[in-house]
Structures are given as C-alpha cells and as structure tokens.
Design a protein around this motif. Structure first.
Motif, PDB file in Angstrom:
ATOM      1  N   GLY A   1     -28.701  58.588 -25.300  1.00 52.00           N
ATOM      2  CA  GLY A   1     -29.429  59.856 -25.193  1.00 52.00           C
ATOM      3  C   GLY A   1     -28.527  61.073 -25.225  1.00 52.00           C
ATOM      4  N   THR A   2     -28.751  61.947 -24.250  1.00 57.59           N
ATOM      5  CA  THR A   2     -27.975  63.183 -24.164  1.00 57.59           C
ATOM      6  C   THR A   2     -26.483  62.906 -24.000  1.00 57.59           C
ATOM      7  N   ALA A   3     -26.142  61.889 -23.211  1.00 58.93           N
ATOM      8  CA  ALA A   3     -24.733  61.549 -23.022  1.00 58.93           C
ATOM      9  C   ALA A   3     -24.101  61.124 -24.352  1.00 58.93           C
TER      10      ALA A   3
ATOM     11  N   ILE B   1     -19.965  57.237 -21.111  1.00 63.55           N
ATOM     12  CA  ILE B   1     -20.464  58.488 -20.515  1.00 63.55           C
ATOM     13  C   ILE B   1     -21.858  58.242 -19.949  1.00 63.55           C
ATOM     14  N   SER B   2     -22.049  58.591 -18.673  1.00 66.17           N
ATOM     15  CA  SER B   2     -23.366  58.398 -18.058  1.00 66.17           C
ATOM     16  C   SER B   2     -23.535  59.317 -16.855  1.00 66.17           C
ATOM     17  N   GLN B   3     -24.595  60.080 -16.848  1.00 66.90           N
ATOM     18  CA  GLN B   3     -24.894  60.929 -15.692  1.00 66.90           C
ATOM     19  C   GLN B   3     -25.157  60.059 -14.471  1.00 66.90           C
ATOM     20  N   SER B   4     -26.097  59.124 -14.605  1.00 65.52           N
ATOM     21  CA  SER B   4     -26.540  58.337 -13.446  1.00 65.52           C
ATOM     22  C   SER B   4     -25.538  57.267 -13.053  1.00 65.52           C
ATOM     23  N   GLY B   5     -24.793  56.778 -14.044  1.00 64.62           N
ATOM     24  CA  GLY B   5     -23.892  55.653 -13.776  1.00 64.62           C
ATOM     25  C   GLY B   5     -24.621  54.328 -13.651  1.00 64.62           C
ATOM     26  N   GLU B   6     -25.924  54.326 -13.981  1.00 68.62           N
ATOM     27  CA  GLU B   6     -26.722  53.104 -13.818  1.00 68.62           C
ATOM     28  C   GLU B   6     -27.430  52.677 -15.103  1.00 68.62           C
ATOM     29  N   THR B   7     -27.218  53.361 -16.199  1.00 67.88           N
ATOM     30  CA  THR B   7     -27.926  53.034 -17.439  1.00 67.88           C
ATOM     31  C   THR B   7     -27.525  51.632 -17.912  1.00 67.88           C
ATOM     32  N   MET B   8     -28.517  50.756 -18.021  1.00 64.91           N
ATOM     33  CA  MET B   8     -28.248  49.347 -18.304  1.00 64.91           C
ATOM     34  C   MET B   8     -27.473  49.139 -19.605  1.00 64.91           C
TER      35      MET B   8
ATOM     36  N   ALA C   1     -34.973  65.694 -17.773  1.00 64.23           N
ATOM     37  CA  ALA C   1     -34.210  66.170 -18.926  1.00 64.23           C
ATOM     38  C   ALA C   1     -32.840  66.669 -18.467  1.00 64.23           C
ATOM     39  N   SER C   2     -31.818  66.142 -19.075  1.00 59.92           N
ATOM     40  CA  SER C   2     -30.457  66.456 -18.655  1.00 59.92           C
ATOM     41  C   SER C   2     -30.012  67.818 -19.201  1.00 59.92           C
ATOM     42  N   THR C   3     -29.476  68.651 -18.319  1.00 55.86           N
ATOM     43  CA  THR C   3     -28.964  69.974 -18.750  1.00 55.86           C
ATOM     44  C   THR C   3     -27.549  70.173 -18.221  1.00 55.86           C
TER      45      THR C   3
ATOM     46  N   LEU D   1     -33.855  66.641 -29.199  1.00 56.09           N
ATOM     47  CA  LEU D   1     -34.208  65.676 -28.141  1.00 56.09           C
ATOM     48  C   LEU D   1     -34.893  66.391 -26.969  1.00 56.09           C
ATOM     49  N   LYS D   2     -34.337  67.544 -26.571  1.00 61.76           N
ATOM     50  CA  LYS D   2     -34.934  68.302 -25.460  1.00 61.76           C
ATOM     51  C   LYS D   2     -36.377  68.680 -25.800  1.00 61.76           C
ATOM     52  N   LEU D   3     -36.603  69.097 -27.039  1.00 64.90           N
ATOM     53  CA  LEU D   3     -37.950  69.523 -27.427  1.00 64.90           C
ATOM     54  C   LEU D   3     -38.930  68.357 -27.447  1.00 64.90           C
ATOM     55  N   LYS D   4     -38.475  67.214 -27.946  1.00 63.01           N
ATOM     56  CA  LYS D   4     -39.335  66.024 -27.947  1.00 63.01           C
ATOM     57  C   LYS D   4     -39.730  65.663 -26.536  1.00 63.01           C
ATOM     58  N   GLU D   5     -38.736  65.518 -25.679  1.00 72.02           N
ATOM     59  CA  GLU D   5     -39.041  64.967 -24.353  1.00 72.02           C
ATOM     60  C   GLU D   5     -39.822  65.940 -23.480  1.00 72.02           C
ATOM     61  N   LEU D   6     -39.631  67.240 -23.678  1.00 73.25           N
ATOM     62  CA  LEU D   6     -40.288  68.219 -22.802  1.00 73.25           C
ATOM     63  C   LEU D   6     -41.575  68.779 -23.395  1.00 73.25           C
TER      64      LEU D   6
HETATM   65  C1  F6R Z   1     -32.276  63.357 -22.003  1.00 71.14           C
HETATM   66  C2  F6R Z   1     -31.801  62.411 -20.995  1.00 71.14           C
HETATM   67  C3  F6R Z   1     -31.495  61.008 -21.410  1.00 71.14           C
HETATM   68  C4  F6R Z   1     -30.199  60.517 -20.741  1.00 71.14           C
HETATM   69  C5  F6R Z   1     -29.941  59.049 -21.069  1.00 71.14           C
HETATM   70  C6  F6R Z   1     -28.632  58.552 -20.491  1.00 71.14           C
HETATM   71  O1  F6R Z   1     -32.486  64.620 -21.474  1.00 71.14           O
HETATM   72  O2  F6R Z   1     -31.664  62.771 -19.858  1.00 71.14           O
HETATM   73  O3  F6R Z   1     -31.406  60.906 -22.789  1.00 71.14           O
HETATM   74  O4  F6R Z   1     -29.153  61.311 -21.186  1.00 71.14           O
HETATM   75  O5  F6R Z   1     -30.995  58.275 -20.556  1.00 71.14           O
HETATM   76  O6  F6R Z   1     -28.625  58.629 -19.107  1.00 71.14           O
HETATM   77  P1  F6R Z   1     -27.289  58.521 -18.281  1.00 71.14           P
HETATM   78  O7  F6R Z   1     -26.440  59.695 -18.636  1.00 71.14           O
HETATM   79  O8  F6R Z   1     -27.709  58.549 -16.839  1.00 71.14           O
HETATM   80  O9  F6R Z   1     -26.619  57.228 -18.672  1.00 71.14           O
END
Ligand code: F6R
Length: 369
Positions: A58-60, A103-110, A156-158, A241-246
């Motif tokens: 995704g965003t990452a 790269i992962s915001q959550s650190g949990e993306t499977m 949505a990730s910003t 992507l932002k426009l689709k999801e929001l």
């Molecule tokens: C889009 C969005 C997702 C995440 C994707 C990865 O706004 O938030 O596309 O970027 O699910 O998530 P993380 O970074 O947590 O691995």
C-alpha cells in the motif's frame, strides 16, 4: 482526543511537520553527518551490500518506490521495490550481500512479515522501517529505524507516509556516507535541506484552503487521474490510492511517459487530471516533458490540476487549477507534493459524506492475507 479536529485524519495531516522533525531528531549531528546508531548492521557489512530490495504494501510501498530513486542516485547500489504480497510467493535472487528493507507503519502487516522471513531464510540482512515500537516486523528484523510519527489512528496513512520517506532518505544518505560515494557534496547539501524540510511542510499546510474548495467542487465526479514522472510518479500513485480509499472514486495514477501507450484514451472533456510537476531547476529534460504532457491532455479537454513549485511560471497557462508547493531538491519533493493530495482526498470524502477515519471495507492493520 481529536484535538479539536473533526477527524483523526485532519489532525494527523496537521501533525506532519512535527512528525517529520521528530523522525530527523538526533539523527543528524552538528557537523551535518548522520548517526543512525539503531541500525545495528555494521559499516563493514553495509559497504559489502551489492543490492537493496524494498518490500512493503500500500502506502508504504509507495514510500519504497520513492526511496529507489534516492538510493540509486546517492549510493549507486541497484535497488528493487516489490509488493510484499508478490515477493513472498516468488523465488527472489538474494544472498548475504542483499539488504532487504521492510517498510511498515503498523509492523504487523502479514505479507510484509512473510516477505522479510522469506528474505532472512536466504541469508539477507533485513532492516525494518517501522512506526510501532516492539511490533512483530522490527522484532524479526536484524535492525530497525523507527519513524517517530506517533500513533496513527485514521485508516488512511498520512503522517506515517511522510516519516517513512524521511527514514528512507536517511538510510540512503547513511549508505552513501558509509560507502563514501562520489556524490559527497550533494549528500551534505541534501542533509542540510532535510533538516529544514519540516518548515516547508508547514508552509504547504498553511495554503490548503483553495485545495479544499477545489475538492468540494469535484464531489460529483466519477474519475480523477493522477500523473507524475520520476519521484512524482509514486506521488501520483499515492494520490490515487488516497482518493480510492477515502472518496470511493475511480482514481488511477500513471507515469506521465506512459500516456501515449494507453491512458491518454481515457482523457475526455472536463476530466480532472492532477499533474505533479518536478522542479524546473536541475533536471530540465524531465520538466519539459511533463509540461508537454500537460499540454497534450489539456488539448483533449482535461481539466488540469497542476502541482508546481513556487516561481514556476511556465506551467501557468496550462493549469486550470494551480497548487503551489515550496521549492525543494528534486528527490525530496514528495515530502511537500503529497500533502495537497491528502487534503484533497480527505475533503472530497467529507463532501461525499463518507466516513473519513474508517473507510468502508478497510482495516488499519492487515494481519490476514
Ligand atoms: C493506505 C494505507 C495502507 C497501508 C498498508 C500497509 O492509506 O494505510 O495502504 O499503507 O496496509 O500498512 P503498514 O504500513 O502498517 O504495513
């Protein structure tokens, strides 16, 4: 808890200058060199790296696409970027000299977790770029560079995206520093520019009212296209992507150079097309190409929404709507050009009556396949 904002997303967009500054904090020393103590992969090992592979979703993933331009330019190490969900199911060519960046915001993306396991099984070192302390992805990696965006609540990730970019630039510049590439002067100049960039993000945020008004005026449209070149191309993908999801609208991002290979057939009267224009300084060939792309789509009736640097006058005649961003070095431009696209998507979602923080069908952290 929303700090006076209607939505977490608005709060998180507004927090971006601080998130960027916090992610840089303590990582650039007084002499302008980088100290990434947390990256526990030794300098000797980093000098041996002959390939970088970035995996994310995704965003990452879009942050990773931008990182490729920076890594290859500043370090001359070949860099591939791949969706974690594709990477984990193929036979990638990796060994102990490959550096894999997850790269992962959550650190949990499977998918990202499985991709990094796949890489480690083949002896590669894995560096995580992550926003969540102690989450699974950094725990299973050889090293981690944390982004300091603070908790991101909106789906949505910003702000996490902007800090992922900062972390990617830091890694690229650190690799360049450790390896002593011939771009030494440029690298020091960029480190200086990075240390001021949060003020530029702040300036963009102060000028977003016309972007919101534009978004509201487009609330009944069905499609919006996004075009960019070079680092503007992943920015276009992120805007879409932002426009689709929001906003739940049909949105697509293209590399502007691909227009003639198909997408230009989509252009029709009054179709909104957002174009991310690179700096007119420096890479002038790139700039000229995109100006002619804008002319081509406008000649076919598109309604052009042009994101261009302050002082760029050449694009003015071709812009039905002009969104100004501060001048930055080419590779850093995504830190400022993404912001109006976030605001645009958020306002369109609001105008269409959508749930901004919790878009339908989406979860903040995708821990299933
Ligand atoms: C889009 C969005 C997702 C995440 C994707 C990865 O706004 O938030 O596309 O970027 O699910 O998530 P993380 O970074 O947590 O691995």
């Amino acid at each position: 808890e929303k700090g006076g904002y209607d939505y977490f997303m608005l709060k998180e967009i507004a927090e971006q200058p601080k998130a960027v500054a916090d992610t840089l904090l303590g990582r650039i020393d007084a002499n302008g060199s980088l100290t990434l103590d947390e990256v526990r992969i030794g300098a000797a090992e980093l000098r041996e790296v002959d390939k970088v592979v970035i995996v994310a979703c995704g965003t990452a993933f879009h942050a990773g696409l931008i990182a490729k331009y920076a890594i290859e330019h500043w370090t001359r190490i070949p860099c591939e970027v791949e969706l974690a969900s594709e990477f984990r199911y193929r036979d990638p060519i990796l060994d102990s000299r490959s550096l894999v960046i997850a790269i992962s915001q959550s650190g949990e993306t499977m998918d990202t977790l499985m991709a990094l396991r796949h890489a480690r099984e083949q002896g590669s070192k894995v560096l995580a770029i992550c926003n969540t302390n102690g989450s699974t992805i950094p725990r299973e990696s050889d090293a981690v560079l944390y982004t300091h965006a603070g908790p991101e609540v909106a789906v949505a990730s910003t702000k996490a995206f902007l800090t992922q970019l900062v972390a990617c630039y830091l890694v690229a510049l650190y690799l360049a520093q450790v390896r002593g590439t011939k771009w030494g002067d440029e690298v020091s100049a960029v480190i200086r520019d990075l240390s001021h960039i949060s003020g530029e993000v702040e300036r963009v945020l102060e000028t977003m009212e016309p972007v919101r008004a534009l978004a509201r005026s487009l609330a009944d449209k069905r499609t919006v296209l996004f075009l960019g070149r070079h680092v503007g191309y992943p920015v276009a993908l992120e805007g879409a992507l932002k426009l689709k999801e929001l906003a739940y609208m049909h949105a697509e991002g293209f590399a502007a150079g691909e227009l003639k290979h198909g997408p230009i057939a989509l252009i029709e009267e009054d179709l909104p097309v957002v174009v991310v224009v690179p700096s007119p300084r420096g890479r002038s060939v790139l700039y000229d190409k995109i100006v002619s792309n804008i002319q081509e789509i406008r000649a076919r009736g598109a309604r052009t929404i042009v994101i261009a640097e302050e002082g760029d006058e050449q694009v003015v005649p071709y812009a039905d709507h002009l969104i100004r961003i501060p001048a930055t070095p080419t590779l850093l431009q995504p830190l400022v050009s993404t912001v109006p696209l976030q605001v645009f998507a958020c306002e369109l979602a609001t105008a269409r009556g959508n749930e901004v923080d919790q878009p339908r069908n989406l979860a903040k952290s995708v821990t299933v396949e």
